[in-house]
Design an enzyme around this catalytic site. Structure first.
Site, short mmCIF file in Angstrom:
data_model
loop_
_atom_site.label_atom_id
_atom_site.label_comp_id
_atom_site.label_asym_id
_atom_site.label_seq_id
_atom_site.Cartn_x
_atom_site.Cartn_y
_atom_site.Cartn_z
N ASP A 1 -12.78 11.41 51.58
CA ASP A 1 -12.26 10.09 51.24
C ASP A 1 -13.00 9.04 52.05
OD1 ASP A 1 -10.52 8.14 50.16
OD2 ASP A 1 -8.88 9.59 50.16
N ASP B 1 -12.10 4.85 48.49
CA ASP B 1 -10.85 4.12 48.57
C ASP B 1 -11.06 2.63 48.31
OD1 ASP B 1 -7.95 4.15 49.44
OD2 ASP B 1 -8.77 2.79 50.96
N GLU C 1 -11.78 4.74 43.40
CA GLU C 1 -10.40 4.37 43.13
C GLU C 1 -10.46 3.01 42.44
OE1 GLU C 1 -6.16 3.78 45.50
OE2 GLU C 1 -8.03 3.27 46.50
N HIS D 1 -1.39 10.42 46.05
CA HIS D 1 -0.61 10.19 47.26
C HIS D 1 0.05 8.81 47.31
CE1 HIS D 1 -4.50 8.39 47.92
NE2 HIS D 1 -4.02 7.70 48.94
N ASP D 2 -0.28 7.93 46.36
CA ASP D 2 0.24 6.57 46.38
C ASP D 2 1.37 6.32 45.37
OD1 ASP D 2 -1.29 5.53 48.45
OD2 ASP D 2 -2.97 5.02 47.14
#
Length: 556
Positions: free
Chosen positions: A98, A200, A255, A328-329
Site C-alpha cells: 500500500d 492510497d 484507489e 477496510h474503509d
C-alpha cells in the site's frame, strides 16, 4: 486487449493488524500472515495486497507513515517481510504493498524538520499558508475525518494542510524533491521483488492553485471537484510510470477517490501510460448520498446495475478496472448488500457470484470469503476507528444528535466493521490471539469461522474456492462482453457474458422472496455451472428462484 497477468488474477486484501496474531500481543503481524499462506493458496488467491506495514505512530492505523523504508515493529522485522515475500512467491502468488503518497505522519523526519523554521530545507515538503486576517484557516476545506483540513502551528504562525487527520500532513508534490523521495521509496520495495502498489488516495496529490474555497455542495462533490483531479496530477502519474513502474514487472492500482466514469480514462486508458487500473467508489458508496454518517438511502438494485454499466462502458477495451465491493474503509459486504440474518450464507454466496462475474481484476477483502458481518459495538469506548471517533465527538460537541444515534450510525457505517479480527476458529477470540485483541472480535465467531466452514462442503468458504477455481479456467468470467436482461427489474439482476464462442448467463435474486425468471433461448437448466442452492425449481422455461439464489448457466 492486453491480457496482462494481473487482469485475470484475484487480489486478496489483508489488513495486517486484524489478520493473524502470531506472538499473542493482540495485534496481527507479518509472521501471522506467513502462517496463513497455505490457506490463501488453497483459496485460489493470486495476489496479496497488504495494507500499510511501514513504521507509523498509528494515528490512522498505518496510513500515517513515519518511515517509508522500515517495517512497523509491532508487525515484525524486515527479515520477516523478506521471508513473507519469498514464501508468497514460492507458492506462485504475488505481493502488493500500500503506497501512501498523498501524506505522511507528522512524526516523519521530514515534517519534524519542516516545523523548525520557515527556511528549513524540508519546509516546502508540505503545504503551509498564513492565517486569514481574523486568524482563521486559509480556506474552508474540511478533513475527510471531520473538522478543518488546516492545523495551526504555533512555532511559525502558519497553518499546514491535512486532508485526513491532523497527524497526516499532506505532501507537496509540486516540490520535485518530494516526488523523488516517493519514487526512491517505491524502487526500494520493487528492488526487493514486490510486485506492485495499491496507491492510497492517489487522485489527491495535486492541489488546486491558490487553494480556492470549496463550494457549498455535498462532500462527495467537493472531493471530486476540489480535492481530486488537480492540475498537475497526470503529469505526476506519467513521471511515476516513466521513472519507476515501467522498469519492473509490476502494476499500479489506484484507489479511485474522486474519480468518476467520465474522467477515469485519463488515469487508466492504455495509451495514457499512467496507471494500470483503479477501483472506483460508486458501488462502495451506492447507499451514501453525501458522505459517511450523513444522509443515506436504501439499497437500490437498478441503481447498482446502472453503476456497473456506466463504468463498464467508460473503460471498454481502453482501460481496466479492479472489481471491489468491500475493503477496510467500508462496512461488511454481506451486511450492506445482502441479508446477514435469515439468508446470511445464501446472500454471501450470491454476492460473490455477482462479483466474480463482473469484468475487472477481482478484489476480495479478508473475511468476506467466510461471510464475516458487521459488529455491534456497545459503547464509544469500544470504537477504535479515528473517523468514527471524530464523528462522534464533533456531533456531541455541536449537539447535532444523541449519543445513541451517533453510535447507531457508527455501527451501521463505521470502518471498525471491516477491521474486526479475522475469525479462524471457535476458540478464544476466534483463534486470532489468546490475549485481548486491539479491536473487539465479533461475538458470532463461534458460528462464522474458517475451521467450521473448512469441514462443511456447502460453506461460503468452499463456495468461494469452487467459484475461483472455475473462474481461473473460464476467461469469459473476466473478459466477456455483458448484455443485461430485465434491466428495470428491482429484485433480479440478470446478464449474459460472451467471449468468442462461449456465452454464460448470470441470474441473481436480490430479494427475501421467491422470484420467477424466464430463460432466454438456447439456455436450459442442463448446463448449470454454479448454483448457491443445492436444488433448482424449474417449470418449462421459467426458473423459480429462492431468496438470494444465484446461478451461472452456460448456453448450448
Amino acid at each position: 486487449m492486453n491480457f496482462s497477468w494481473f487482469k485475470k488474477g484475484t487480489i486478496y486484501q489483508i489488513y495486517p493488524r486484524s489478520f493473524n496474531d502470531s506472538n499473542n500481543d493482540g495485534i496481527g503481524d507479518i509472521r501471522g500472515i506467513i502462517e496463513k499462506l497455505d490457506y490463501l493458496e488453497k483459496l485460489n488467491i493470486d495476489i496479496l495486497w497488504l495494507s500499510p506495514i511501514f513504521s507509523s505512530p498509528n494515528d490512522d492505523n498505518g496510513y500515517d507513515i513515519s518511515d517509508y523504508r522500515a517495517i512497523m515493529p509491532e508487525f515484525g522485522s524486515m527479515r520477516d517481510f523478506d521471508e513473507l515475500l519469498e514464501k508468497t512467491h514460492k507458492r506462485g502468488m504475488k505481493l502488493v504493498l500500500d503506497l501512501v503518497a498523498n501524506h505522511c505522519s507528522d512524526e516523519h523526519k521530514w515534517f519534524e524538520e519542516a516545523k523548525k523554521s520557515k527556511d528549513n530545507p524540508y519546509r516546502d515538503y508540505f503545504h503551509w499558508k498564513k492565517p486569514l486576517s481574523n486568524g482563521g484557516p486559509p480556506n474552508n476545506w474540511k478533513s475527510f475525518f471531520g473538522g478543518s483540513a488546516w492545523e495551526f502551528d504555533e512555532t511559525s504562525g502558519e497553518y499546514y494542510l491535512h486532508l485526513f487527520t491532523r497527524k497526516q500532513p499532506d505532501l507537496n508534490w509540486e516540490n520535485p524533491k518530494v516526488r523523488e523521495e516517493i519514487f526512491n521509496a517505491m524502487k526500494f520495495w520493487l528492488d526487493k521483488g514486490v510486485d506492485g502498489f495499491r496507491m492510497d488516495v492517489i487522485p489527491l496529490i495535486s492541489k488546486r492553485d491558490g487553494y480556492p474555497n470549496a463550494p457549498n455542495v455535498g462532500f462527495r462533490k467537493v472531493i471530486e471537484d476540489v480535492y481530486a483531479n488537480g492540475p498537475r496530477l497526470h503529469e505526476y502519474l506519467k513521471e511515476m510510470r516513466e521513472k519507476v513502474i515501467r522498469h519492473y514487472d509490476a502494476f499500479s492500482l489506484a484507489e479511485g477517490v474522486g474519480i468518476n466514469h467520465d474522467n477515469a480514462g485519463l488515469y487508466i486508458n492504455n495509451d495514457r501510460e499512467e496507471l494500470d487500473m483503479l477501483y472506483h467508489f460508486d458501488i462502495l458508496e451506492c447507499t451514501i448520498v453525501n458522505g459517511k454518517f450523513e444522509e443515506s438511502s436504501s439499497f437500490d438494485l437498478v441503481n447498482m446495475k446502472s453503476i456497473f454499466k456506466k463504468w463498464r462502458d467508460a473503460v471498454h477495451q481502453k482501460g481496466w478496472l479492479a472489481n471491489a465491493m468491500g475493503n477496510h474503509d467500508f462496512a461488511r459486504m454481506v451486511s450492506r448488500f445482502g441479508n446477514d440474518d435469515k439468508y446470511w450464507a445464501e446472500s454471501a454466496k450470491m454476492l460473490f457470484i455477482m462479483q466474480s462475474t463482473q469484468n475487472g481484476t477481482l478484489n476480495i477483502y479478508q473475511g468476506d470469503e467466510i461471510g464475516m458481518t458487521n459488529i455491534v459495538l456497545e459503547s464509544i469506548n469500544e470504537v477504535r476507528d479515528v473517523q468514527s471517533l471524530n464523528f462522534y465527538e464533533e456531533n456531541l460537541g455541536t449537539q447535532k444528535m444523541s449519543k445513541e444515534r451517533a453510535l447507531e450510525l457508527i455501527n451501521k457505517e463505521g470502518r471498525d466493521n471491516a477491521r474486526t479480527p479475522m475469525q479462524w476458529n471457535d476458540e478464544i477470540n476466534g483463534g486470532f490471539s489468546i490475549v485481548e485483541p486491539w479491536l473487539k472480535v465479533n461475538p458470532n465467531y463461534n458460528k462464522i469461522n474458517t475451521v467450521t466452514q473448512e469441514n462443511d462442503p456447502n460453506s461460503i468458504l468452499n463456495f468461494y474456492r469452487n467459484v475461483l477455481n472455475i473462474r481461473k479456467s473460464n476467461d469469459v468470467f473476466v473478459y466477456g462482453d455483458v448484455e443485461e436482461l430485465e434491466y428495470d427489474n428491482p429484485s433480479i439482476y440478470a446478464y449474459t457474458k460472451t467471449l468468442d464462442e462461449i456465452r454464460i448467463l448470470v441470474i441473481l435474486n436480490f430479494s427475501d422472496n421467491n422470484s420467477k425468471f424466464t430463460l432466454p433461448n438456447k439456455c436450459t437448466n442442463k448446463n448449470i455451472i454454479v448454483n448457491n442452492y443445492e436444488s433448482l425449481m424449474f417449470d418449462n422455461e421459467v426458473i423459480n428462484l429462492k431468496p438470494y439464489q444465484g446461478l451461472i448457466l452456460k448456453f448450448e
